[in-house]
Motif scaffolding. Structure first.
Motif, PDB file in Angstrom:
ATOM      1  N   LEU A 248       0.835  -1.207   0.000  1.00 18.35           N
ATOM      2  CA  LEU A 248       0.000   0.000   0.000  1.00 18.35           C
ATOM      3  C   LEU A 248       0.871   1.259   0.000  1.00 18.35           C
ATOM      4  O   LEU A 248       0.612   2.214  -0.735  1.00 18.35           O
ATOM      5  N   LEU A 249       1.907   1.235   0.796  1.00 15.03           N
ATOM      6  CA  LEU A 249       2.797   2.396   0.896  1.00 15.03           C
ATOM      7  C   LEU A 249       3.638   2.588  -0.364  1.00 15.03           C
ATOM      8  O   LEU A 249       4.083   3.704  -0.655  1.00 15.03           O
ATOM      9  N   SER A 250       3.856   1.508  -1.108  1.00 16.36           N
ATOM     10  CA  SER A 250       4.652   1.629  -2.336  1.00 16.36           C
ATOM     11  C   SER A 250       3.988   2.566  -3.339  1.00 16.36           C
ATOM     12  O   SER A 250       4.661   3.180  -4.168  1.00 16.36           O
ATOM     13  N   GLN A 251       2.679   2.680  -3.289  1.00 11.48           N
ATOM     14  CA  GLN A 251       1.993   3.630  -4.152  1.00 11.48           C
ATOM     15  C   GLN A 251       1.799   4.980  -3.469  1.00 11.48           C
ATOM     16  O   GLN A 251       1.851   6.017  -4.111  1.00 11.48           O
ATOM     17  N   ALA A 252       1.583   4.959  -2.168  1.00  8.98           N
ATOM     18  CA  ALA A 252       1.353   6.209  -1.432  1.00  8.98           C
ATOM     19  C   ALA A 252       2.540   7.155  -1.533  1.00  8.98           C
ATOM     20  O   ALA A 252       2.374   8.383  -1.538  1.00  8.98           O
ATOM     21  N   GLU A 253       3.763   6.605  -1.645  1.00 11.61           N
ATOM     22  CA  GLU A 253       4.943   7.480  -1.699  1.00 11.61           C
ATOM     23  C   GLU A 253       5.097   8.185  -3.049  1.00 11.61           C
ATOM     24  O   GLU A 253       5.920   9.073  -3.194  1.00 11.61           O
ATOM     25  N   HIS A 254       4.326   7.776  -4.056  1.00 12.47           N
ATOM     26  CA  HIS A 254       4.404   8.412  -5.370  1.00 12.47           C
ATOM     27  C   HIS A 254       3.978   9.871  -5.329  1.00 12.47           C
ATOM     28  O   HIS A 254       4.605  10.740  -5.927  1.00 12.47           O
ATOM     29  N   ASP A 255       2.847  10.133  -4.649  1.00 17.89           N
ATOM     30  CA  ASP A 255       2.165  11.416  -4.833  1.00 17.89           C
ATOM     31  C   ASP A 255       1.201  11.605  -3.659  1.00 17.89           C
ATOM     32  O   ASP A 255       0.576  10.645  -3.214  1.00 17.89           O
ATOM     33  N   PRO A 256       1.057  12.835  -3.154  1.00 14.87           N
ATOM     34  CA  PRO A 256       0.077  13.063  -2.080  1.00 14.87           C
ATOM     35  C   PRO A 256      -1.345  12.688  -2.484  1.00 14.87           C
ATOM     36  O   PRO A 256      -2.196  12.456  -1.637  1.00 14.87           O
ATOM     37  N   ALA A 290       3.737  10.199   1.552  1.00 15.15           N
ATOM     38  CA  ALA A 290       2.966   8.971   1.776  1.00 15.15           C
ATOM     39  C   ALA A 290       1.886   9.174   2.832  1.00 15.15           C
ATOM     40  O   ALA A 290       0.761   8.673   2.692  1.00 15.15           O
ATOM     41  N   ALA A 291       2.201   9.917   3.877  1.00 10.89           N
ATOM     42  CA  ALA A 291       1.226  10.147   4.953  1.00 10.89           C
ATOM     43  C   ALA A 291       0.022  10.928   4.443  1.00 10.89           C
ATOM     44  O   ALA A 291      -1.123  10.615   4.769  1.00 10.89           O
ATOM     45  N   GLN A 292       0.271  11.958   3.630  1.00 14.82           N
ATOM     46  CA  GLN A 292      -0.840  12.740   3.090  1.00 14.82           C
ATOM     47  C   GLN A 292      -1.711  11.883   2.176  1.00 14.82           C
ATOM     48  O   GLN A 292      -2.940  11.955   2.207  1.00 14.82           O
ATOM     49  N   SER A 293      -1.051  11.040   1.370  1.00 15.12           N
ATOM     50  CA  SER A 293      -1.787  10.131   0.490  1.00 15.12           C
ATOM     51  C   SER A 293      -2.672   9.178   1.285  1.00 15.12           C
ATOM     52  O   SER A 293      -3.859   9.004   0.988  1.00 15.12           O
ATOM     53  N   ILE A 294      -2.109   8.570   2.312  1.00 17.63           N
ATOM     54  CA  ILE A 294      -2.866   7.610   3.135  1.00 17.63           C
ATOM     55  C   ILE A 294      -4.014   8.305   3.857  1.00 17.63           C
ATOM     56  O   ILE A 294      -5.146   7.802   3.918  1.00 17.63           O
ATOM     57  N   ASN A 295      -3.746   9.470   4.388  1.00 14.91           N
ATOM     58  CA  ASN A 295      -4.781  10.196   5.143  1.00 14.91           C
ATOM     59  C   ASN A 295      -5.929  10.664   4.246  1.00 14.91           C
ATOM     60  O   ASN A 295      -7.103  10.590   4.632  1.00 14.91           O
ATOM     61  N   ASP A 296      -5.592  11.141   3.043  1.00 12.32           N
ATOM     62  CA  ASP A 296      -6.612  11.732   2.170  1.00 12.32           C
ATOM     63  C   ASP A 296      -7.299  10.712   1.266  1.00 12.32           C
ATOM     64  O   ASP A 296      -8.484  10.833   0.976  1.00 12.32           O
ATOM     65  N   TYR A 297      -6.541   9.709   0.804  1.00 13.03           N
ATOM     66  CA  TYR A 297      -7.086   8.796  -0.198  1.00 13.03           C
ATOM     67  C   TYR A 297      -6.982   7.313   0.172  1.00 13.03           C
ATOM     68  O   TYR A 297      -7.461   6.468  -0.586  1.00 13.03           O
ATOM     69  N   GLY A 298      -6.339   7.004   1.288  1.00 11.04           N
ATOM     70  CA  GLY A 298      -6.214   5.607   1.700  1.00 11.04           C
ATOM     71  C   GLY A 298      -7.464   5.120   2.425  1.00 11.04           C
ATOM     72  O   GLY A 298      -8.156   5.894   3.071  1.00 11.04           O
TER      73      GLY A 298
END
Length: 425
Positions: A248-256, A290-298
């Motif tokens: 999951l994190l492998s994609q989250a680190e791409h882009d917020p 990655a954190a912004q991605s997970i928080n907003d779209y995860g």
């Protein structure tokens, strides 16, 4: 990560690729300026956005050689092996021209012709993407495209990352330019004094690149309007929480704005993955992104059973889909919508990103419902071939003329009938 029930609704779709009205106006102005002023405008935009003033946009042989000196032998070897895997996979997609002869002597067929020229956009910014070079260039080479042009934004020293240049050389690119953004797309579409126009543009980029591709479409072809990266993982209680979290994190680190989703019928796995994501997140160099991605779209969606989980995945139509379940192959036939499908514990998404061979340029934002990964077909065009026989025209000419008159097109009808009349004389 948020743990939700499917009844609360599932979503992976976003409409951000449309951009704001201000962004759209900026892109339109850039394109108009490049069309009217060519290199002069291209040089001004490169100085403004990339903060470097260039005498020449072309990457020469000296710069290519310097790039090879800056990377180690192991990297070159890995790129070469990955390129060969990608080439072999795409060679299997190559379609021949064909002809078939009917009993009445008519010959019908399809002629396959490679595009004359293709422009490949390789993004710069927060990371270098040699993998994007291989995935866009190699299918075009396999298809037989003679002229492949690569563009990529320069850094403040006026250079493209060494890894990107090495990948381009290994893939067979001979024409590389140091330009990026909407201005690069405009240059590829309409040409400047330095860059001759192309017939198709492929490759990902930021919102301005995406909007520019949308704007020039019709004057040239494009591959797709790609959104931020997405991954959905369909997993049951047999999956390891630490491995699922890592994927999951492998994609989250791409882009917020990247989207990472787990779909599972296991409450236990959902809780464990949620905890593991937070634990691993703290160790990532790109943890803010990655954190912004997970928080907003995860999200983690818990389903009633595996059947509901499969249907949920089909609703999501994700770019990347991993299936990590007991007897995962049995579910493959039930999956209708996904850009790339990774089956089993050892098929982590980065395997496809870099090395296995299938293309990593994939439909995003739910478009996997109707579109496919970048492939050799994208770099060829098809022409129908019709060699109608004398007998066929005698047998069917009156029907064809009647059909034309039904549509009110008298000249169409007469174009057939004049031949029938001449042969009766």
């Amino acid at each position: 990560m948020k743990i939700l029930k499917v009844a609360e609704g599932v979503s992976i779709k976003r409409s951000i690729e449309a951009g704001t009205s201000e962004q759209q106006e900026v892109v339109k102005a850039v394109i108009a300026n490049i069309r009217s002023r060519g290199d002069e405008a291209l040089r001004e935009y490169t100085e403004k956005f990339d903060r470097v003033l260039l005498d020449s946009f072309f990457v020469n042989e000296k710069e290519i050689n310097e790039a090879y000196e800056q990377v180690d032998e192991q990297f070159i070897s890995i790129v070469q092996e990955a390129a060969e895997n990608i080439r072999k996979f795409h060679e299997k997609q190559l379609r021949p021209s064909w002809m078939t002869t009917e009993e009445n002597g008519t010959i019908l067929g399809q002629k396959m012709t490679p595009l004359d020229s293709v422009g490949v956009y390789v993004p710069g910014g927060t990371a270098a993407y040699p993998s994007s070079v291989l995935m866009n260039v190699i299918p075009a080479k396999v298809a037989g495209v003679k002229r492949i042009v690569m563009v990529s934004p320069p850094d403040r020293e006026g250079k493209i990352p060494a890894a990107v240049l090495v990948a381009a050389k290994e893939a067979g690119v001979k024409e590389i330019y140091k330009v990026g953004g909407a201005q690069a797309i405009a240059a590829l579409a309409y040409g400047t004094e330095s860059i001759a126009s192309v017939d198709k543009i492929t490759g990902p980029g930021n919102i301005y690149v995406a909007l520019a591709k949308r704007e020039v479409y019709g004057d040239v072809d494009i591959d797709m309007i790609a959104g931020p990266s997405e991954i959905a993982i369909l997993a049951d209680e047999t999956a390891r929480a630490d491995e699922v979290a890592a994927d999951l994190l492998s994609q989250a680190e791409h882009d917020p704005r990247a989207c990472s989703v787990l779909v599972t019928p296991s409450h236990k796995l959902a809780e464990e993955v949620s905890q593991e994501v937070e634990k691993q997140l703290a160790l990532l160099p790109r943890k803010e992104i990655a954190a912004q991605s997970i928080n907003d779209y995860g999200a983690i969606y818990v389903t009633a059973d595996i059947e509901e989980a499969v249907e949920t995945v089909n609703q999501l139509a994700p770019e990347h889909l991993e299936v990590i379940t007991e007897n995962a192959m049995e579910l493959l036939g039930k999956i209708r919508h996904a850009g790339a499908i990774f089956i089993g514990r050892y098929s982590s998404e980065p395997v496809g990103d870099y090395f296995a061979g299938p293309n990593h340029v994939l439909p995003t934002n739910g478009t996997a419902r109707f579109s496919s990964p970048l492939n050799v077909d994208d770099f060829q065009k098809k022409s129908s071939v019709i060699i109608y026989s004398e007998k066929a025209l005698k047998d069917n000419g009156e029907k064809i003329a009647a059909f034309a008159r039904m549509e009110g097109l008298e000249a169409h009808a007469r174009a057939v009938e004049i031949r029938l009349e001449n042969d009766r004389k």
